[in-house]
Write a protein that holds these residues in place. Structure first.
Motif, PDB file in Angstrom:
ATOM      1  N   VAL A 227       0.776  -1.193   0.098  1.00  9.42           N
ATOM      2  CA  VAL A 227      -0.068   0.007   0.010  1.00  9.42           C
ATOM      3  C   VAL A 227       1.066   1.130  -0.002  1.00  9.42           C
ATOM      4  O   VAL A 227       2.202   1.016  -0.130  1.00  9.42           O
ATOM      5  N   ASP A 228       0.228   2.580  -0.020  1.00  6.04           N
ATOM      6  CA  ASP A 228       0.903   3.710  -0.096  1.00  6.04           C
ATOM      7  C   ASP A 228       0.948   4.479   1.381  1.00  6.04           C
ATOM      8  O   ASP A 228       1.801   5.237   1.521  1.00  6.04           O
ATOM      9  N   CYS A 229      -0.018   3.833   1.956  1.00  5.32           N
ATOM     10  CA  CYS A 229      -0.329   4.463   3.390  1.00  5.32           C
ATOM     11  C   CYS A 229      -0.936   3.650   4.308  1.00  5.32           C
ATOM     12  O   CYS A 229      -1.965   2.963   3.950  1.00  5.32           O
ATOM     13  N   VAL A 230      -0.443   3.671   5.499  1.00  6.17           N
ATOM     14  CA  VAL A 230      -1.091   2.785   6.423  1.00  6.17           C
ATOM     15  C   VAL A 230      -1.562   3.662   7.709  1.00  6.17           C
ATOM     16  O   VAL A 230      -0.826   4.569   8.091  1.00  6.17           O
ATOM     17  N   MET A 231      -2.843   3.792   8.269  1.00  5.81           N
ATOM     18  CA  MET A 231      -3.195   4.580   9.155  1.00  5.81           C
ATOM     19  C   MET A 231      -3.710   3.863  10.207  1.00  5.81           C
ATOM     20  O   MET A 231      -4.437   2.845   9.894  1.00  5.81           O
ATOM     21  N   PHE A 232      -3.401   4.235  11.512  1.00  3.18           N
ATOM     22  CA  PHE A 232      -3.727   3.415  12.565  1.00  3.18           C
ATOM     23  C   PHE A 232      -5.125   4.264  13.248  1.00  3.18           C
ATOM     24  O   PHE A 232      -5.070   5.505  13.317  1.00  3.18           O
ATOM     25  N   ALA A 233      -6.150   3.521  13.535  1.00  2.00           N
ATOM     26  CA  ALA A 233      -7.397   4.128  13.993  1.00  2.00           C
ATOM     27  C   ALA A 233      -8.000   3.172  14.934  1.00  2.00           C
ATOM     28  O   ALA A 233      -9.199   2.574  14.792  1.00  2.00           O
ATOM     29  N   THR A 234      -7.166   2.984  15.996  1.00  3.81           N
ATOM     30  CA  THR A 234      -7.419   1.953  17.136  1.00  3.81           C
ATOM     31  C   THR A 234      -7.729   2.305  18.221  1.00  3.81           C
ATOM     32  O   THR A 234      -7.436   1.735  19.159  1.00  3.81           O
ATOM     33  N   GLY A 235      -8.503   3.514  18.500  1.00  6.46           N
ATOM     34  CA  GLY A 235      -8.956   3.913  19.771  1.00  6.46           C
ATOM     35  C   GLY A 235      -8.107   5.179  20.241  1.00  6.46           C
ATOM     36  O   GLY A 235      -7.175   5.515  19.364  1.00  6.46           O
ATOM     37  N   ARG A 236      -8.556   5.618  21.287  1.00  4.47           N
ATOM     38  CA  ARG A 236      -7.907   6.885  21.694  1.00  4.47           C
ATOM     39  C   ARG A 236      -7.324   6.939  23.235  1.00  4.47           C
ATOM     40  O   ARG A 236      -8.040   6.147  24.139  1.00  4.47           O
ATOM     41  N   VAL A 237      -6.177   7.294  23.542  1.00  4.91           N
ATOM     42  CA  VAL A 237      -5.339   7.019  24.884  1.00  4.91           C
ATOM     43  C   VAL A 237      -5.535   8.565  25.545  1.00  4.91           C
ATOM     44  O   VAL A 237      -5.264   9.454  25.085  1.00  4.91           O
ATOM     45  N   PRO A 238      -6.045   8.584  26.826  1.00  4.99           N
ATOM     46  CA  PRO A 238      -5.931   9.839  27.594  1.00  4.99           C
ATOM     47  C   PRO A 238      -4.712  10.341  27.819  1.00  4.99           C
ATOM     48  O   PRO A 238      -3.722   9.779  28.070  1.00  4.99           O
ATOM     49  N   ASN A 239      -4.481  11.823  27.690  1.00  5.83           N
ATOM     50  CA  ASN A 239      -3.405  12.485  27.704  1.00  5.83           C
ATOM     51  C   ASN A 239      -3.325  12.799  29.167  1.00  5.83           C
ATOM     52  O   ASN A 239      -3.450  13.727  29.553  1.00  5.83           O
ATOM     53  N   THR A 240      -2.444  11.888  29.888  1.00  6.12           N
ATOM     54  CA  THR A 240      -2.225  11.938  31.346  1.00  6.12           C
ATOM     55  C   THR A 240      -0.751  12.148  31.776  1.00  6.12           C
ATOM     56  O   THR A 240      -0.167  12.486  32.984  1.00  6.12           O
TER      57      THR A 240
END
Length: 450
Positions: free
Chosen positions: A256-269
């Motif tokens: 592929v030309d691009c791999v994008m992670f969209a596996t959730g979000r992590v709190p910024n602490t």
């Protein structure tokens, strides 16, 4: 307010929740300061829902330009310029950032455009070394995209970088099965990219009703989006031509030309100094709070995604409002009701839902009634587009109180906002039946289901 402190409130993070809390607190008479290390506006305005919805709008034109020919229009020489859309979106983001800053300044909230860390009781130290004291501290630092860790994972991007791509990739692989993954899959697909979605599980959008998930998968496959379920990443290596070779466990290797992670979000602490103040954090790093958004330390509160309660912008705004009113307003302290919150996935077509799914309702209520309308929108009929919409209504069998509404249809989110009020208010199927339809619309299906 206590004058022994520099401020009555110091907010760390100028996203949707932090800005609302700061502005309203100042309106109540509090002396307020806010620190933001990146850009005022937070995830929603700068790198989330607002710019993403603009991309969604842009993507819709792909089908509109095709469908309009059945309505008598002739379109010649149509071309899509990614850079033009990207720059238009970023220009509007700049405009909105300025408005958010003006709102704070107009309410006399002092803005520190640098990182802040809690360094002691009622004490905050800025990156510049300036030490500030505050009677109350509010943590509103949001969350960030989760990253996968495997050989070559550094070659992947997240949704943050997707808004700034120099060129539209011809082949895109998206990791994840949630709303961000499905939204960007639809966006890139409509822009002409070849899209595949890799999911370690066997389901998309697990929190949504099964029928809607199945319908979105069916339509997405018809649009040419490929899915690899029960699949994980082994490695990513860069080819000589700059493309990426992805080795998968569960599916064949893919270039592929691009791999994008969209596996959730992590709190910024991380790096906030929460340990210095004894603030409790959970297993995911989230700030643990009670129903009034207070931490285990009396003078420290937290709102929004950093608490990992419900990671939605309107929820963060409500939490910020409730905090400000309860702490600085002349009202009885109140908490945000996190039940029965409507949500949407801006996929192609979009999904919207409120309340219990059919499965959840059967488990909690036992006896239920399900009404549904499965139809082909008029526009799709004329355009010759074989794409069907689905609306479901879930009712408690005992009194026919509506406990959930779920839909996948064009403009589903726009219809759902009003429907969510009805579900929140505890209306019944009879209340909908007694309402005259607006014809011809898709929304009339809500009051015509039998």
């Amino acid at each position: 307010m206590g004058q022994q402190y520099d401020y009555d409130l110091f907010t760390i993070g100028a996203g949707s929740g932090g800005v609302r809390a700061s502005r309203v607190s100042a309106a109540h008479g509090a002396r307020v300061a806010i620190a933001e290390e990146y850009r005022v506006g937070g995830t929603c305005v700068i790198r989330g829902c607002v710019p993403k919805k603009m991309l969604v709008y842009g993507a819709h034109f792909a089908e509109d330009l095709e469908d309009c020919q059945s309505f008598g229009w002739e379109i010649e020489g149509k071309r899509f310029h990614w850079q033009k859309l990207r720059d238009s979106v970023m220009s509007d983001v700049d405009r909105l950032e300025g408005l958010y800053g003006e709102t704070l300044e107009n309410h006399k909230v002092e803005i520190f455009r640098e990182r802040a860390e809690i360094t002691g009781p009622h004490e905050i130290t800025l990156a510049s070394g300036k030490v500030i004291t505050a009677k109350y501290i509010l943590i509103a630092t949001g969350a960030r995209p989760a990253l996968l860790d495997f050989p070559g994972s550094e070659h992947a991007i997240t949704s943050n970088e997707a808004f700034h791509l120099d060129e539209l990739p011809k082949r895109v692989m998206i990791a994840g099965g949630g709303y961000i993954a499905n939204e960007f899959a639809g966006i890139f697909n409509e822009f002409g990219s070849t899209v595949c979605l890799v999911n370690r599980g066997d389901q998309l959008l697990r929190q949504y009703d099964q029928a809607l998930r199945d319908r979105l998968l069916q339509i997405s496959l018809m649009k040419g989006i490929n899915f690899h379920f029960n699949t994980t990443f082994k490695s990513i290596t860069k080819n000589d031509d700059g493309s990426l070779h992805v080795e998968l466990d569960g599916s064949p290797d893919i270039d592929v030309d691009c791999v994008m992670f969209a596996t959730g979000r992590v709190p910024n602490t991380e790096g906030l100094g929460l340990e210095n103040a004894g603030v409790e954090v959970g297993k995911k790093g989230e700030v643990v709070v009670d129903r009034f958004s207070k931490t285990n330390v009396d003078h420290i509160y937290a709102v929004g995604d950093v608490t990992d309660r419900v990671q939605l912008t309107p929820v963060a705004i409500r939490e910020g409002q409730a905090f400000a009113d309860s702490v600085f307003g002349k009202v009885e302290p109140y908490a945000v009701d996190h039940s029965c919150i409507a949500s949407a996935v801006f996929s192609h077509p979009p999904i919207a839902a409120v309340g219990l799914t059919e499965g959840e309702a059967r488990n909690s209520l036992g006896s239920i009634k399900v009404y549904q309308s499965d139809f082909r929108p008029m526009k799709n009929v004329v355009a010759g587009r074989n794409e069907r919409s689905l609306i479901k209504m879930i009712c408690d069998a005992e009194d026919e109180r509506i406990v959930g509404i779920h839909m996948i249809a064009p403009e589903a989110a726009e219809m759902m906002q009003a429907a969510a009020v009805a579900v929140k208010a505890g209306l019944t199927k009879a209340d909908f039946d007694a309402t005259t339809a607006i014809h011809p619309t898709m929304a009339e299906e809500l009051v015509l289901m039998r």
